[in-house]
Write an enzyme that holds these catalytic residues in place. Structure first.
Site, PDB file in Angstrom:
ATOM      1  N   GLY A  16      12.309   5.917  -8.138  1.00 59.07           N
ATOM      2  CA  GLY A  16      11.213   6.845  -7.898  1.00 59.07           C
ATOM      3  C   GLY A  16      11.763   8.208  -7.523  1.00 59.07           C
ATOM      4  O   GLY A  16      12.803   8.627  -8.031  1.00 59.07           O
ATOM      5  N   GLU A  80       3.244   2.928  -5.797  1.00 53.89           N
ATOM      6  CA  GLU A  80       4.419   2.671  -4.970  1.00 53.89           C
ATOM      7  C   GLU A  80       4.116   1.544  -3.995  1.00 53.89           C
ATOM      8  O   GLU A  80       3.135   1.592  -3.274  1.00 53.89           O
ATOM      9  CB  GLU A  80       4.817   3.942  -4.205  1.00 53.89           C
ATOM     10  CG  GLU A  80       5.154   5.095  -5.138  1.00 53.89           C
ATOM     11  CD  GLU A  80       5.469   6.364  -4.398  1.00 53.89           C
ATOM     12  OE1 GLU A  80       6.221   6.287  -3.400  1.00 53.89           O
ATOM     13  OE2 GLU A  80       4.963   7.423  -4.799  1.00 53.89           O
ATOM     14  N   ILE A  83       7.179  -3.104   0.530  1.00 53.26           N
ATOM     15  CA  ILE A  83       7.192  -4.525   0.882  1.00 53.26           C
ATOM     16  C   ILE A  83       7.561  -4.628   2.360  1.00 53.26           C
ATOM     17  O   ILE A  83       8.547  -4.024   2.804  1.00 53.26           O
ATOM     18  CB  ILE A  83       8.191  -5.297  -0.011  1.00 53.26           C
ATOM     19  CG1 ILE A  83       7.790  -5.127  -1.490  1.00 53.26           C
ATOM     20  CG2 ILE A  83       8.219  -6.776   0.381  1.00 53.26           C
ATOM     21  CD1 ILE A  83       8.811  -5.654  -2.475  1.00 53.26           C
ATOM     22  N   HIS A  85       9.236  -6.143   4.552  1.00 51.06           N
ATOM     23  CA  HIS A  85      10.372  -7.052   4.651  1.00 51.06           C
ATOM     24  C   HIS A  85      11.618  -6.182   4.518  1.00 51.06           C
ATOM     25  O   HIS A  85      11.591  -5.168   3.827  1.00 51.06           O
ATOM     26  CB  HIS A  85      10.333  -8.076   3.500  1.00 51.06           C
ATOM     27  CG  HIS A  85      11.527  -8.975   3.454  1.00 51.06           C
ATOM     28  ND1 HIS A  85      11.702 -10.013   4.337  1.00 51.06           N
ATOM     29  CD2 HIS A  85      12.618  -8.985   2.642  1.00 51.06           C
ATOM     30  CE1 HIS A  85      12.852 -10.623   4.055  1.00 51.06           C
ATOM     31  NE2 HIS A  85      13.431 -10.013   3.045  1.00 51.06           N
ATOM     32  N   ARG A 105      -7.724   2.732   2.592  1.00 54.17           N
ATOM     33  CA  ARG A 105      -8.306   4.074   2.742  1.00 54.17           C
ATOM     34  C   ARG A 105      -8.022   4.915   1.505  1.00 54.17           C
ATOM     35  O   ARG A 105      -7.111   4.602   0.733  1.00 54.17           O
ATOM     36  CB  ARG A 105      -7.729   4.768   3.984  1.00 54.17           C
ATOM     37  CG  ARG A 105      -6.228   5.013   3.879  1.00 54.17           C
ATOM     38  CD  ARG A 105      -5.684   5.822   5.060  1.00 54.17           C
ATOM     39  NE  ARG A 105      -4.227   5.917   5.007  1.00 54.17           N
ATOM     40  CZ  ARG A 105      -3.554   6.817   4.290  1.00 54.17           C
ATOM     41  NH1 ARG A 105      -4.183   7.696   3.534  1.00 54.17           N
ATOM     42  NH2 ARG A 105      -2.225   6.834   4.316  1.00 54.17           N
ATOM     43  N   PHE A 110      -1.574  15.549   4.392  1.00 57.52           N
ATOM     44  CA  PHE A 110      -1.183  15.571   5.806  1.00 57.52           C
ATOM     45  C   PHE A 110      -0.558  16.911   6.133  1.00 57.52           C
ATOM     46  O   PHE A 110       0.040  17.558   5.281  1.00 57.52           O
ATOM     47  CB  PHE A 110      -0.199  14.430   6.099  1.00 57.52           C
ATOM     48  CG  PHE A 110      -0.830  13.079   5.937  1.00 57.52           C
ATOM     49  CD1 PHE A 110      -1.519  12.481   6.988  1.00 57.52           C
ATOM     50  CD2 PHE A 110      -0.785  12.420   4.720  1.00 57.52           C
ATOM     51  CE1 PHE A 110      -2.134  11.252   6.829  1.00 57.52           C
ATOM     52  CE2 PHE A 110      -1.391  11.186   4.551  1.00 57.52           C
ATOM     53  CZ  PHE A 110      -2.072  10.606   5.607  1.00 57.52           C
TER      54      PHE A 110
END
Length: 156
Positions: A16, A80, A83, A85, A105, A110
């Site tokens: 990414g 995206e 996970i 973990h 949401r 931001f």
């Protein structure tokens, strides 16, 4: 958002923007453009939760962002998956299977990186709470997460 759920999706993990781990401390697995384009066009952008599995590994809770990431002003829509973990190493090129079970949401902008990180932390806590509910927990055991043995995935 709910009429598309649960939504089952599988695809290769690609590199990414490299922001999740470095800037946010919250690594994400990114799907290729083809996989992103295969999502229903009318699925609302925003933050979702569900289950994720890398290859034939264990199934873990996850939180997922679908959209343009207004904070970063993306030109292309992205999907995206974070996970919940800790993995020892990157898994680019592996097959990621996800089941999106709920919506948290809409996406929003931001004022600062700190505000974004804190919102993501809240999303993760909300995902953990929701995924402990029986109606979501049962999808963790779905056969979708068991890739057929011997199936060639990404030429392996």
């Amino acid at each position: 958002a709910m009429r598309h759920l649960p939504y089952f999706c599988r695809g290769e993990v690609v590199k990414g923007f490299g922001r999740g781990s470095k800037e946010l401390g919250i690594p994400t697995a990114n799907f290729s453009e083809q996989v992103v384009e295969s999502f229903p066009s009318d699925i609302p952008t925003g933050i979702y939760y569900g289950w994720a599995c890398v290859g034939n590994g264990d199934v873990h809770k996850m939180v997922l962002s679908i959209g343009w990431n207004p904070f970063y002003k993306n030109i292309k829509k992205s999907v995206e998956t974070h996970i919940i973990h800790t993995f020892k190493e990157d898994f680019y090129g592996e097959i990621l299977s996800i089941v999106i079970t709920g919506y948290i949401r809409p996406e929003r902008n931001f004022d600062s990186l700190d505000a974004l990180i804190s919102a993501i932390q809240e999303d993760i806590e909300e995902a953990k709470r929701q995924l402990d509910l029986p109606e979501h927990l049962k999808l963790k055991e779905d056969n979708f997460f068991h890739l057929p043995e011997g199936k060639i995935v990404n030429n392996r």
